[in-house]
Design an enzyme around this catalytic site. Structure first.
Site, mmCIF file in Angstrom:
data_model
loop_
_atom_site.group_PDB
_atom_site.id
_atom_site.type_symbol
_atom_site.label_atom_id
_atom_site.label_comp_id
_atom_site.label_asym_id
_atom_site.label_seq_id
_atom_site.Cartn_x
_atom_site.Cartn_y
_atom_site.Cartn_z
ATOM 1 N N CYS A 1 26.922 36.888 44.946
ATOM 2 C CA CYS A 1 28.003 36.127 45.584
ATOM 3 C C CYS A 1 27.988 36.216 47.104
ATOM 4 C CB CYS A 1 29.350 36.610 45.069
ATOM 5 S SG CYS A 1 29.433 36.660 43.288
ATOM 6 N N CYS B 1 24.086 41.700 44.424
ATOM 7 C CA CYS B 1 25.266 40.845 44.215
ATOM 8 C C CYS B 1 24.910 39.377 44.463
ATOM 9 C CB CYS B 1 26.387 41.275 45.169
ATOM 10 S SG CYS B 1 27.907 40.356 44.856
ATOM 11 N N CYS C 1 24.720 45.916 42.275
ATOM 12 C CA CYS C 1 25.866 46.046 41.379
ATOM 13 C C CYS C 1 25.795 47.329 40.533
ATOM 14 C CB CYS C 1 25.927 44.825 40.460
ATOM 15 S SG CYS C 1 27.500 44.640 39.619
ATOM 16 N N CYS D 1 28.482 47.394 43.455
ATOM 17 C CA CYS D 1 28.364 47.598 44.902
ATOM 18 C C CYS D 1 29.310 48.711 45.372
ATOM 19 C CB CYS D 1 28.673 46.291 45.620
ATOM 20 S SG CYS D 1 30.333 45.670 45.285
ATOM 21 N N CYS E 1 35.803 43.675 43.519
ATOM 22 C CA CYS E 1 34.679 42.842 43.093
ATOM 23 C C CYS E 1 34.986 41.405 43.495
ATOM 24 C CB CYS E 1 34.475 42.949 41.581
ATOM 25 S SG CYS E 1 33.216 41.801 40.952
HETATM 26 S S1 SF4 Z 1 30.740 44.700 41.564
HETATM 27 FE FE1 SF4 Z 1 31.171 42.529 41.824
HETATM 28 S S2 SF4 Z 1 31.052 42.171 44.044
HETATM 29 FE FE2 SF4 Z 1 30.048 44.109 43.619
HETATM 30 S S3 SF4 Z 1 27.878 43.613 43.311
HETATM 31 FE FE3 SF4 Z 1 28.813 43.602 41.283
HETATM 32 S S4 SF4 Z 1 29.376 41.475 40.964
HETATM 33 FE FE4 SF4 Z 1 29.032 41.689 43.163
#
Ligand code: SF4
Length: 148
Positions: free
Chosen positions: A89, A87, A106, A108, A117
């Protein structure tokens, strides 16, 4: 409905304490966690993955495809550098260890278990920022991240 502020650049929110931040924009310059441009091959892999997973999870891309694009490129960069789509972020003390552990690869665990998310890549229909699309083209990704 809330609206996203118009701006010219994006960054991926970083937080080492508390909940992770979604992709955010900054008025002055680019503040990005990743400065390495991902390979086109990895961007394409993550683009396709994102489309497929949005359909599978009944989620939608952000009404502002620039947000979608920057997350896809962040995932692609991690795929290139770590071998896994960690991820983009979040802040990690040890990215390689996190990628190996897998929790934040991802999609996750919070996404798989609760459709959460925090990157705003996959949004449930009730989210204020959810658009109506589950597709994004390579051209859209290039256009929306051209000035980054
Ligand atoms: S689902 Fe969203 S929060 Fe989870 S790893 Fe992927 S981009 Fe990041």
């Amino acid at each position: 409905m809330r609206t996203l502020q118009a701006s010219t650049s994006y960054s991926i929110g970083i937080s080492s304490v508390g909940p992770p931040a979604p992709p955010t924009r900054h008025r002055h310059g680019i503040v990005a966690q990743g400065v390495v441009e991902p390979t086109e091959k990895s961007v394409e892999i993550m683009r396709k993955f994102s489309e497929q997973y949005a359909r599978k999870s009944s989620t939608y891309f952000c009404v502002d495809k620039g947000v979608t694009s920057v997350v896809i490129k962040g995932l692609a960069e991690h795929k290139d550098t770590l071998g896994a789509p960690l991820c983009p972020c979040r802040h990690y003390d040890d990215k390689a260890a996190e990628a190996q552990q897998g929790f934040w690869n991802c999609p996750c665990v919070p996404m798989r278990e609760r459709k959460e998310c925090h990157c705003m890549l996959f949004l449930t229909p009730d989210n204020d920022f959810a658009g109506q699309e589950q597709t994004i083209s390579m051209e859209e990704i290039k256009e929306t991240t051209a000035n980054m």
